[in-house]
Design an enzyme around this catalytic site. Structure first.
Site, PDB file in Angstrom:
ATOM      1  N   TRP A   1       0.821  -1.208   0.000  1.00 55.40           N
ATOM      2  CA  TRP A   1       0.000   0.000   0.000  1.00 55.40           C
ATOM      3  C   TRP A   1       0.861   1.266   0.000  1.00 55.40           C
ATOM      4  O   TRP A   1       0.362   2.352   0.223  1.00 55.40           O
ATOM      5  CB  TRP A   1      -0.915   0.000   1.222  1.00 55.40           C
ATOM      6  CG  TRP A   1      -2.053  -0.969   1.119  1.00 55.40           C
ATOM      7  CD1 TRP A   1      -3.328  -0.688   0.712  1.00 55.40           C
ATOM      8  CD2 TRP A   1      -2.037  -2.364   1.421  1.00 55.40           C
ATOM      9  NE1 TRP A   1      -4.102  -1.827   0.731  1.00 55.40           N
ATOM     10  CE2 TRP A   1      -3.342  -2.873   1.173  1.00 55.40           C
ATOM     11  CE3 TRP A   1      -1.065  -3.251   1.877  1.00 55.40           C
ATOM     12  CZ2 TRP A   1      -3.687  -4.213   1.365  1.00 55.40           C
ATOM     13  CZ3 TRP A   1      -1.398  -4.582   2.064  1.00 55.40           C
ATOM     14  CH2 TRP A   1      -2.689  -5.050   1.813  1.00 55.40           C
TER      15      TRP A   1
ATOM     16  N   ASP B   1     -12.405 -13.087   4.312  1.00 54.51           N
ATOM     17  CA  ASP B   1     -11.576 -11.933   3.943  1.00 54.51           C
ATOM     18  C   ASP B   1     -10.135 -12.379   3.714  1.00 54.51           C
ATOM     19  O   ASP B   1      -9.418 -12.699   4.660  1.00 54.51           O
ATOM     20  CB  ASP B   1     -11.631 -10.875   5.044  1.00 54.51           C
ATOM     21  CG  ASP B   1     -11.029  -9.552   4.599  1.00 54.51           C
ATOM     22  OD1 ASP B   1     -10.359  -9.514   3.555  1.00 54.51           O
ATOM     23  OD2 ASP B   1     -11.236  -8.544   5.304  1.00 54.51           O
TER      24      ASP B   1
END
Length: 733
Positions: free
Chosen positions: A287, A405
């Site tokens: 990220w 997830d």
């Protein structure tokens, strides 16, 4: 020797006349010999009979096309067998001579599976239990028609199958290898835990190879096309390769194989293996904005290139993914394995690391971001998947959609995975149920608290947003390319009596009960914000009291990533004014491209923070709003008649919306049933407002409604998307 020769000729004539039947004596000239007599004649006859019977079976037809069509797997392959458990399939055994009725009881299958085919299963007509493999055999002219059915609880995986023929005494006479077949979960079978009794949902959540993921912000939701491609060539093999490389499979292959009968186990393994944090998983997350040693997450338009790259590299992790990429790849694997799955986006999604259902943000008096005591964050949006299955491991009432997830956020049982957790458990506050319910509950229910820290280090609460988290939870509708809001599946209406009951059941404090309405309030609005343009932000201060108030207002614009990391301040405005009683006043912040352009992340997000201070009182109020800048879509024109194996050309057009020159442009094209991933370089420089058109040719491989997905990335502008629907006709029509 003369007797033996006459005996061989006699048996040969008997077989050729198709009258091979049990007999207990033969006439050799004037002599009668009983077969129950001992001696060399009996031994020779037994050997002769074995030789003749072993020549009876000639070949096996697996009927791949018709079996796969019946099992809804003909999109996967028609050249090999791909089956769903709990459902019959047929074989035809070709014989050299007319098979007789008693031979149907002597035919069987031997299945080999597991690591190195170490697990063997014999399938015969004597087995009648529905929880076991079973077969039936019917003679028809010179063929044996074999019907085989696997139990609905059989472990999924690759099986090697042999057709075998035994003598009446149980001796092996003939064995014909027939190759491998794949066995998948079966959502069409009522006895399978993944059974889904809705054909429209099955078409979408199992058979649809393309879909939509949702990004942006809850106030400005963007749909992003994604190519799942679960039926593309070799993807089913990659999915089993993923399972074989899991930590549990490498540690104990036999136990792992036996547990593959359970979709709860398999889906949990998949969430662990899609990320590469603990094992030989598929994707590495990043990220930071620097993807120079891999592929930017925004470049991916589908799962197939990711999975193929991982497999062809021998299990080397693919660089890089973010939550929607992890989600898209997980959806591909789960749909391919036969588990109904859909992609979910939760807007304003909390990452609560300590389970206190509260995310804290700290600011200085000048609105500089300060580090917090924990790593809690609010993601602008977060994606995960839901899979449909029965939960026999839980109390009744928690079957149906389960949250899974694959994005690596927190460890569960020592590894980075999350779920499956029943959506019903989240809504009802049953956070003690497996798996990871407290973390998921916080993602949709946590409070956001903002604090102002003065020069002495004292904190004062500037904002308590109880309804900020868990908004507009979205998935693609089964009724076309439109969004379905599923927020009501996760939570009761904010502020309702049922919401308070859920909090009480979960043993948590509901901050709404302790919050009071302030006399001063802030609201933030903005016009449609387009990347490359200038736009206005309106901050309105409302005075709900019966006295005039003197106000100090600071407005700050910062670029952020979609997962809440603040990057760079790009503009600010400070003003003081008076707001009359029961009145309101607006302040306007003009944000120009020259302010934000060079600071934007690939997610095109700007956070507006407004801090209000009442003069003389020391009261502070803070309000925030995330703005998702829109980018123009690519225009795609299809040239040619869409027919399988016939050349088509796509013309793709991009217009530079930015007031700067772009370079290093790359178009990425792919589409399930249309083309594998292709990359096309754009002209070296694209000036402001310049139009660029490129062409790419391909030959469709499958008929039906298909979608061509295109991404365009440059040095200064990323994540420009385009999509074109193509109805492909079969070449034989």
């Amino acid at each position: 020797m003369c007797i033996y020769l006459h005996l061989y000729l006699f048996i040969d004539v008997f077989v050729q006349s198709k009258r091979l039947e049990p007999f207990n004596q033969l006439c050799l000239g004037s002599r009668s010999v009983r077969l129950n007599e001992s001696g060399p004649l009996l031994s020779f006859l037994s050997r002769a009979q074995c030789i003749l019977l072993s020549e009876l079976l000639e070949a096996v037809d697996l009927h791949c096309h018709s079996n796969n069509r019946a099992h809804h797997t003909d999109e996967v392959d028609t050249e090999r067998l791909v089956l769903r458990r709990g459902q019959p399939f047929t074989l035809t055994v070709q014989c050299r001579t007319r098979p007789l009725q008693h031979l149907t009881e002597q035919l069987a299958l031997v299945l080999h599976t597991g690591k190195d085919n170490g697990t063997g299963i014999k399938v015969s007509g004597s087995e009648a239990r529905s929880d076991k493999w079973r077969l039936s055999v019917q003679p028809a002219q010179s063929e044996l028609l074999v019907t085989v059915c696997s139990p609905a609880s059989a472990p999924i995986g690759l099986y090697r199958m042999d057709v075998v023929l035994y003598s009446q005494e149980g001796q092996l006479l003939q064995q014909i290898p027939t190759g491998q077949f794949c066995l998948l979960f079966n959502p069409w079978c009522k006895d399978d835990p993944v059974f889904l009794p809705d054909e429209e949902m099955l078409q979408e959540y199992i058979l649809n190879e393309t879909g939509l993921l949702y990004q942006g912000s809850w106030e400005d939701i963007h749909a992003v096309p994604w190519n799942f491609g679960q039926f593309e060539k070799d993807i089913v093999d990659v999915c089993f390769e993923i399972l074989d490389n899991s930590l549990s499979a490498l540690k104990n292959p036999v136990a792992d194989f036996l547990q593959r009968r359970d979709p709860v186990y398999v889906s949990r393994v998949v969430t662990a293996m899609i990320n590469a944090n603990d094992d030989k998983g598929v994707l590495l997350g990043r990220w930071s904005g620097d993807y120079s040693d891999g592929t930017s997450p925004t470049r991916w338009t589908g799962s197939v290139p990711v999975l193929r790259q991982w497999s062809r590299s021998g299990g080397e992790r693919v660089r890089y993914g973010q939550c929607w990429v992890f989600t898209g790849v997980a959806c591909t694997v789960l749909r391919c394995l036969g588990i109904p799955t859909r992609c979910i986006t939760n807007y304003s999604s909390a990452h609560d690391t300590d389970g206190n259902l509260q995310v804290d943000r700290y600011y200085s008096e000048t609105l500089e971001s300060l580090p917090g005591k924990r790593d809690d964050m609010i993601w602008n949006y977060h994606c995960w998947v839901e899979s449909w299955m029965a939960r026999k491991d839980l109390p009744a009432g928690f079957d149906g959609w389960q949250v899974l997830d694959p994005t690596p956020q927190e460890r569960s049982d020592g590894i980075y995975c999350c779920g499956p957790c029943p959506v019903k458990a989240i809504k009802e506050g049953n956070i003690d149920l497996k798996y990871d319910a407290p973390f998921i509950f916080a993602e949709v229910n946590a409070d956001l608290v903002c604090w102002i820290v003065d020069k002495e280090g004292s904190c004062s609460q500037a904002a308590l947003q109880c309804h900020h988290v868990g908004r507009c939870i979205s998935t693609k509708s089964v009724h076309g390319d439109k969004r379905e809001d599923v927020t009501q599946h996760y939570k009761y209406p904010e502020g309702s009596a049922m919401e308070r009951e859920v909090y009480a059941k979960a043993g948590l404090k509901n901050s709404v009960l302790n919050s009071t309405e302030k006399s001063l309030q802030i609201g933030i609005k903005h016009v449609q914000a387009v990347n490359g343009s200038d736009f206005d932000i309106y901050v309105e201060v409302s005075n709900k009291s019966f006295e005039d108030k003197d106000i100090g207002l600071t407005i700050v614009a910062k670029t952020v990533t979609y997962n809440g990391i603040q990057l760079q301040e790009c503009h600010r405005k400070t003003s003081t004014f008076s707001v009359k009683a029961s009145n309101a006043k607006k302040e306007v912040l003009r944000l120009k491209y020259e302010h934000y352009g060079k600071h934007l992340s690939e997610h095109h997000l700007i956070r507006i923070t407004a801090l209000l201070e009442q003069k003389g009182r020391g009261e502070v109020i803070l309000h925030e709003c995330n703005i998702s800048l829109s980018t123009p879509q690519l225009a795609i024109k299809i040239i040619g008649e869409p027919v399988v194996s016939r050349k088509l050309t796509a013309q793709i057009t991009f217009v530079n919306p930015l007031p700067i020159t772009l370079s290093e442009g790359v178009f990425t094209i792919e589409g399930a049933g249309l083309t594998n991933m292709q990359e096309i370089q754009s002209p070296k420089e694209i000036k402001p407002g310049q139009e660029v058109t490129v062409s790419v040719s391909f030959k469709p491989t499958k008929p039906g409604l298909r979608k061509l997905l295109v991404d365009f990335d440059t040095n200064k502008l990323r994540d420009v998307k385009g999509c074109a629907s193509v109805i492909v006709r079969d070449k034989n029509m």
